[in-house]
Motif scaffolding. Sequence first.
Motif, mmCIF file in Angstrom:
data_model
loop_
_atom_site.group_PDB
_atom_site.id
_atom_site.type_symbol
_atom_site.label_atom_id
_atom_site.label_comp_id
_atom_site.label_asym_id
_atom_site.label_seq_id
_atom_site.Cartn_x
_atom_site.Cartn_y
_atom_site.Cartn_z
ATOM 1 N N GLY A 86 0.814 -1.216 0.000
ATOM 2 C CA GLY A 86 0.000 0.000 0.000
ATOM 3 C C GLY A 86 0.848 1.267 0.000
ATOM 4 N N VAL A 87 2.043 1.155 -0.580
ATOM 5 C CA VAL A 87 2.983 2.276 -0.530
ATOM 6 C C VAL A 87 2.828 3.160 -1.776
ATOM 7 C CG1 VAL A 87 4.842 0.922 -1.619
ATOM 8 C CG2 VAL A 87 5.422 2.863 -0.144
ATOM 9 N N LYS A 88 3.074 4.446 -1.605
ATOM 10 C CA LYS A 88 3.029 5.372 -2.737
ATOM 11 C C LYS A 88 4.397 5.400 -3.437
ATOM 12 C CE LYS A 88 -0.612 8.568 -1.215
ATOM 13 N NZ LYS A 88 -1.596 7.516 -1.420
ATOM 14 N N ILE A 89 4.338 5.631 -4.758
ATOM 15 C CA ILE A 89 5.572 5.628 -5.554
ATOM 16 C C ILE A 89 5.841 7.049 -6.054
ATOM 17 C CG2 ILE A 89 6.806 4.550 -7.471
ATOM 18 C CD1 ILE A 89 5.647 2.482 -5.520
ATOM 19 N N ALA A 90 7.044 7.529 -5.796
ATOM 20 C CA ALA A 90 7.428 8.887 -6.179
ATOM 21 C C ALA A 90 8.544 8.852 -7.216
ATOM 22 C CB ALA A 90 7.877 9.666 -4.947
ATOM 23 N N VAL A 91 8.357 9.642 -8.272
ATOM 24 C CA VAL A 91 9.370 9.726 -9.328
ATOM 25 C C VAL A 91 9.338 11.142 -9.901
ATOM 26 C CG1 VAL A 91 7.763 8.880 -11.125
ATOM 27 C CG2 VAL A 91 10.197 8.575 -11.451
ATOM 28 N N HIS A 92 10.437 11.578 -10.476
ATOM 29 C CA HIS A 92 10.442 12.903 -11.102
ATOM 30 C C HIS A 92 9.591 12.864 -12.371
ATOM 31 C CE1 HIS A 92 11.875 16.561 -13.069
ATOM 32 N NE2 HIS A 92 12.268 16.951 -11.878
ATOM 33 N N PHE A 93 8.867 13.936 -12.619
ATOM 34 C CA PHE A 93 7.936 13.985 -13.754
ATOM 35 C C PHE A 93 8.633 13.684 -15.081
ATOM 36 C CE2 PHE A 93 5.637 16.202 -17.134
ATOM 37 C CZ PHE A 93 4.411 15.578 -17.007
ATOM 38 N N GLU A 94 9.879 14.119 -15.221
ATOM 39 C CA GLU A 94 10.589 13.937 -16.497
ATOM 40 C C GLU A 94 10.825 12.466 -16.840
ATOM 41 O OE1 GLU A 94 11.331 16.291 -18.657
ATOM 42 O OE2 GLU A 94 12.145 18.067 -17.692
ATOM 43 N N ASP A 95 10.712 11.583 -15.860
ATOM 44 C CA ASP A 95 10.866 10.141 -16.122
ATOM 45 C C ASP A 95 9.532 9.402 -16.034
ATOM 46 O OD1 ASP A 95 13.557 10.487 -16.450
ATOM 47 O OD2 ASP A 95 14.178 9.098 -14.869
ATOM 48 N N SER A 96 8.450 10.145 -15.910
ATOM 49 C CA SER A 96 7.163 9.506 -15.618
ATOM 50 C C SER A 96 6.714 8.525 -16.694
ATOM 51 C CB SER A 96 6.085 10.566 -15.382
ATOM 52 O OG SER A 96 5.949 11.367 -16.535
ATOM 53 N N MET A 97 6.920 8.876 -17.960
ATOM 54 C CA MET A 97 6.436 7.985 -19.015
ATOM 55 C C MET A 97 7.333 6.766 -19.209
ATOM 56 S SD MET A 97 3.618 9.284 -19.598
ATOM 57 C CE MET A 97 2.955 8.410 -20.998
ATOM 58 N N MET A 98 8.540 6.826 -18.670
ATOM 59 C CA MET A 98 9.388 5.621 -18.704
ATOM 60 C C MET A 98 8.707 4.510 -17.905
ATOM 61 S SD MET A 98 13.112 7.395 -18.043
ATOM 62 C CE MET A 98 14.132 5.928 -17.999
ATOM 63 N N VAL A 99 8.154 4.883 -16.769
ATOM 64 C CA VAL A 99 7.541 3.854 -15.912
ATOM 65 C C VAL A 99 6.079 3.602 -16.286
ATOM 66 C CG1 VAL A 99 9.109 4.299 -14.002
ATOM 67 C CG2 VAL A 99 6.942 5.521 -14.063
ATOM 68 N N GLU A 100 5.450 4.577 -16.937
ATOM 69 C CA GLU A 100 4.054 4.356 -17.354
ATOM 70 C C GLU A 100 3.979 3.506 -18.617
ATOM 71 O OE1 GLU A 100 0.914 7.276 -17.384
ATOM 72 O OE2 GLU A 100 2.073 8.559 -16.043
ATOM 73 N N ASN A 101 4.943 3.716 -19.522
ATOM 74 C CA ASN A 101 4.928 2.989 -20.802
ATOM 75 C C ASN A 101 5.978 1.891 -20.884
ATOM 76 O OD1 ASN A 101 2.927 4.707 -21.639
ATOM 77 N ND2 ASN A 101 4.302 6.068 -22.749
ATOM 78 N N GLY A 102 6.917 1.870 -19.955
ATOM 79 C CA GLY A 102 7.992 0.880 -20.012
ATOM 80 C C GLY A 102 8.997 1.186 -21.113
ATOM 81 N N ASP A 103 9.024 2.424 -21.564
ATOM 82 C CA ASP A 103 9.930 2.815 -22.643
ATOM 83 C C ASP A 103 11.133 3.541 -22.051
ATOM 84 O OD1 ASP A 103 11.256 3.783 -24.817
ATOM 85 O OD2 ASP A 103 9.626 5.040 -25.566
ATOM 86 N N MET A 104 12.262 2.823 -21.995
ATOM 87 C CA MET A 104 13.447 3.391 -21.342
ATOM 88 C C MET A 104 14.107 4.482 -22.175
ATOM 89 S SD MET A 104 13.404 1.900 -18.507
ATOM 90 C CE MET A 104 11.653 1.641 -18.600
ATOM 91 N N SER A 105 13.678 4.622 -23.427
ATOM 92 C CA SER A 105 14.270 5.675 -24.261
ATOM 93 C C SER A 105 13.432 6.945 -24.234
ATOM 94 C CB SER A 105 14.420 5.179 -25.703
ATOM 95 O OG SER A 105 13.148 4.968 -26.275
ATOM 96 N N TRP A 106 12.297 6.903 -23.542
ATOM 97 C CA TRP A 106 11.411 8.067 -23.530
ATOM 98 C C TRP A 106 12.084 9.274 -22.878
ATOM 99 C CZ3 TRP A 106 9.036 11.196 -19.835
ATOM 100 C CH2 TRP A 106 8.042 12.041 -20.337
#
Length: 194
Positions: A86-106
């Motif tokens: 039940g933990v929240k996940i924090a990431v910088h916005f500039e890397d957000s789509m890397m984790v949303e889409n799984g695209d490491m080149s984004w």
Amino acid sequence: MEGEKAMSKGIEIIDVGGVNCYLLEADDGFVLIDTGFSAKCMFLDEVLKKALNKPGEVPKKLKLVILTHGDSDHAGNCKFLRENYGVKIAVHFEDSMMVENGDMSWNRKSKPDKISFTFRLVTLAFGKNSVFDTFKPDIYLQDGQNLAEFGLSAKVIHLPGHSKGSIGVLTNEGDLFCGDLIYNLKTLTKVYIN
Ligand SMILES: [Zn+2]
């Protein structure tokens, strides 16, 4: 080598095989920095359960997961941890789509990791293990953000380079936690690189 390393000052280094995660003691719980490859999920789960449920102590909560950046070897177990702790996940916005889409080149302008030695090594070594459950972050981190609300005497430092959304966590004691980055703060600071 996979295993647990020495703990100092409420910092536990969790070696999940190729990547280090850091479990920091916070007020009323813990904050985890990075999560490793998804293939190491059960190992990480075991280590966390042990740390949060010490015999004779009140069980502690995992309050927050902070990603130093969005690469799969750091973000691999976020979805599992959110669903199971039940933990929240924090990431910088500039890397957000890397984790949303799984695209490491984004958002990587010249896609440097596609050709870098590290990228090739990681791809060769881990292959399909670098696939992970994508997720939408709960919290977007900003440069200078104070982490006191999560019980941590530390702040976020934006360190773009390896990825645009790479960040470090700088504690009030002067320890810096960062990912895939070498950062020289001379003798003032101990630097943890995972
Ligand atoms: Zn990386």
